[in-house]
Structures are given as C-alpha cells and as structure tokens.
Design a protein around this motif. Structure first.
Motif: not given
Length: 169
Positions: A144-148
């Motif tokens: 979530w932190q890297q892709e959202f």
C-alpha cells in the motif's frame, strides 16, 4: 482453517448483490470481516459505477471446492456462465489470497489485482495491513505504501454504505 481474502464487485443492483455476497459468504466459513465498501467507476469499460470491497473469511474448504462454490454464487445471482471480462456484473467474487497458496493458473494466487487496482488494495489494507503476501514478501501495508498512489490513491474511491430496503433483508 485457511485465511482467505476475496474481492467483491457489483454494478447491477449494487445494494442487493453486495448484501447477498456478505450473507452468502458467511455460510462458507468463519470470522467474516468486511471492509469499507467503495463506489468507483468501471475499470477498463464504459459501465455503471461499481461497489467494490474485500471480505476476509476463514474456511475449511479446499481451494478447488471453495472456488467452485464462489462461482456457483455468482451464477445464482445472475452472472452468465460465459461472462466476458470488462462488463457489467451482478456479482463478481475474486479470490485475492488463499492462505499461503500460490499459483499462476486459475485462480491466480496471489491475484495480481492487489497490485493493479486501488479498489482492491485499499480495502485489503483495511482488513490485513500486516499480512505478508505470498511470493511477494511484502506486507499489505508495504505494498500500500509503495504502490497505492501510483494506482490512483483515493482519487476515484468514495466510501459508501449499503442501502438495505426491506426487499434486501
């Protein structure tokens, strides 16, 4: 028991079919969790706005039987047997994660939608942020932190609640 996460989508009689999914899936396992339900535009085709959410459930069923029962639910609620991709849906149930199982065949596990669609990743993050995704090695929180943001963030997601009239209860 196998901890399982399912992506649910509907854009035909959304309230009715979202409610039906919750009720029906309670019968396939234990410890049912339901994420926030999000309204969002159809992805990849011109269609009515969808409700998308994730359900977590523990099941004793083996993957082939679990998958078969999910397909039977889709058909029972009006999805054509030969439904094409990218079209309106009464009920679409995708297995996102099934314990530690991995597969490149159907059903693909973990399902690539986790990494591609904000309407899958956001509700999955709500239910199991610390779960490590098999074959990826990252937690849902790390994904979530890297892709959202790169897959749309919250730009097209609107939290909603079911409008359950007496017809749906």
């Amino acid at each position: 028991m196998t901890q399982t996460y399912l992506g649910i989508g509907t854009n035909i009689e959304r309230d009715k079919h979202a409610h039906a999914a919750i009720i029906e899936l309670q019968r396939l396992g234990a410890n049912l969790q339901v994420s926030t339900i999000y309204r969002c535009p159809a992805a990849g085709f011109e269609g009515a706005e969808f409700y998308n959410f994730v359900i977590g459930i523990d099941t004793d069923l083996a993957l082939p039987e679990f998958s078969r029962r999910l397909r039977a639910l889709e058909v029972a609620y009006g999805r054509p047997e030969n439904a094409a991709k990218k079209q309106d849906r009464t009920l679409d149930i995708d297995i996102l994660l099934f314990g530690e199982e991995t597969s490149q065949q159907s059903p693909q596990l973990p399902r690539c939608d986790i990494f591609k669609f904000n309407f899958v990743l956001q509700p999955l993050y709500e239910l199991c942020p610390d779960l490590i995704v098999p074959c990826d090695g990252r937690s849902v929180r790390q994904i979530w932190q890297q892709e959202f943001k790169s897959i749309g963030g919250m730009s097209n997601l609107t939290a909603t609640s079911l409008n359950l009239s007496d017809d749906y209860q």
